[in-house]
Design an enzyme around this catalytic site. Sequence first.
Site, PDB file in Angstrom:
ATOM      1  N   PHE A 132      51.476  25.821  37.771  1.00  0.00           N
ATOM      2  CA  PHE A 132      50.009  26.922  37.364  1.00  0.00           C
ATOM      3  C   PHE A 132      50.759  28.288  36.885  1.00  0.00           C
ATOM      4  O   PHE A 132      50.832  28.785  38.159  1.00  0.00           O
ATOM      5  CB  PHE A 132      48.849  27.002  38.087  1.00  0.00           C
ATOM      6  CG  PHE A 132      48.069  27.566  37.375  1.00  0.00           C
ATOM      7  CD1 PHE A 132      47.642  26.895  36.267  1.00  0.00           C
ATOM      8  CD2 PHE A 132      47.875  29.380  37.230  1.00  0.00           C
ATOM      9  CE1 PHE A 132      46.376  28.363  35.587  1.00  0.00           C
ATOM     10  CE2 PHE A 132      46.597  30.424  36.581  1.00  0.00           C
ATOM     11  CZ  PHE A 132      45.735  29.033  35.769  1.00  0.00           C
ATOM     12  N   ASP A 217      57.476  32.536  40.943  1.00  0.00           N
ATOM     13  CA  ASP A 217      55.639  33.316  40.564  1.00  0.00           C
ATOM     14  C   ASP A 217      55.454  33.425  41.282  1.00  0.00           C
ATOM     15  O   ASP A 217      54.692  32.753  42.150  1.00  0.00           O
ATOM     16  CB  ASP A 217      55.524  31.531  39.259  1.00  0.00           C
ATOM     17  CG  ASP A 217      54.099  32.317  39.097  1.00  0.00           C
ATOM     18  OD1 ASP A 217      53.788  33.179  39.802  1.00  0.00           O
ATOM     19  OD2 ASP A 217      53.534  31.251  38.309  1.00  0.00           O
ATOM     20  N   LYS A 246      48.172  39.117  40.694  1.00  0.00           N
ATOM     21  CA  LYS A 246      47.194  39.279  42.334  1.00  0.00           C
ATOM     22  C   LYS A 246      46.964  40.461  42.453  1.00  0.00           C
ATOM     23  O   LYS A 246      45.745  41.678  42.444  1.00  0.00           O
ATOM     24  CB  LYS A 246      47.523  38.528  41.663  1.00  0.00           C
ATOM     25  CG  LYS A 246      46.790  36.499  41.347  1.00  0.00           C
ATOM     26  CD  LYS A 246      46.125  35.253  42.171  1.00  0.00           C
ATOM     27  CE  LYS A 246      45.734  34.269  40.624  1.00  0.00           C
ATOM     28  NZ  LYS A 246      46.780  33.791  40.760  1.00  0.00           N
TER      29      LYS A 246
END
Length: 392
Positions: A132, A217, A246
């Site tokens: 993702f 990532d 995040k």
Amino acid sequence: MNTSEIMGLDKEYVMQTYGRQPIALKKGRGAVVWDVEGRSYIDCVAGIAVNNLGHAHPRLVEAITRQAGKLIHTSNLYYTEEQVKLSERLAQISPHGKAFFCNSGAEANEGAIKLARKYTGKGEIITMKNSFHGRTITTITATGQEKYQKGFGPLTPGFKHVPYADVNAVAEAITTDTAAVLVEPVQGEGGVIVPPNGYLEELKKLCHEKGVLLIFDEVQTGFGRTGEMFASQTFKVAPDITTLAKAIAGGFPMGAVLASAEVGSAFQPGDHAATFGGGPLACAAALASIETIECEGLLRKSREYGKYFHDGLCQLREEHGIVEDVRGVGMMLGMELSMPCANIVNEMREKGVLVNCAADVVLRFVPPLVITREEIDTVINILDEILARISD
Ligand SMILES: *Cc1c(COP(=O)(O)O)cnc(C)c1O
């Protein structure tokens, strides 16, 4: 407003892109949040691995409040002290020397893909199945899951997907036009998939031999989630580029691309930009967030309490047949069930615990790093009761 009034207005005025839980949250403190009816919940979602300091952390609140009263936004036409201080801090705590700032994880991955193409002069990017990387057109292309791509073509050219944890598949996919390999060190949305021993190291070795950049990532794994500041430190493998978002600013929206001075210098003035990127308010929040992780020993807590939580979940696996697997690293934990976990998520919420479901069958636990042992015990006990009743 009460919950049903809020849900009614959402239905009427908000694009219905989310399958939301039927509660409306109003405030939080540490690892606890309250809804508009005053019910409290232990928060094992943390805004999807964002609120690593917990809710309303006084240091973060103070830093944001102080900065908001001075300067919120300047654009990148000008310098600010906050942005250079944060860049220097990130260089000290990460394997990299230079930073580019943006506002989200997808945007960080977009930036990393542009940087890799510019630095290498090549086009292809190899990513993993079940990964993702975000919801823009290019990052859904990078994401190795068809459900995120369906209906949104044409996608961006130049992407190849290979199975995760298979170095040979990457070796076979690399061509003379490969710019980079993009991988989550621990797959998050894919169901908390921990890399097998040696995988990331071998990937690094392969990329090095082939002159291909390795991009981690770390949007979900960064800032203490895996027990060190970055998963690259947990697994002792330094990538060429790291993407962050995040938890970087403790809940304030921000993203970043980190790279070595050499790779980073491929970006020349005019090559890339973000109007809001690295604004003083986001940078002040990120600086306070990093300082809090260090001053309050949250990396150690992530490891120790993460292990305590993991042990508790493993105990439940021993007792309940529907638990297929328990895995994770630091405070990034997953419990895979032999059935979809949506109902368990609902029951846990009704009993005062927020948890979410990744990949349909994996309960994902990514609580604030400030969660207490008593709170972890409560979560385990509630889950125990629910699993016991289902297994009967
Ligand atoms: C959440 C996430 C993203 C996307 O971040 P946004 O801020 O929602 O764009 C990208 N990569 C990983 C690994 C993520 O967990």
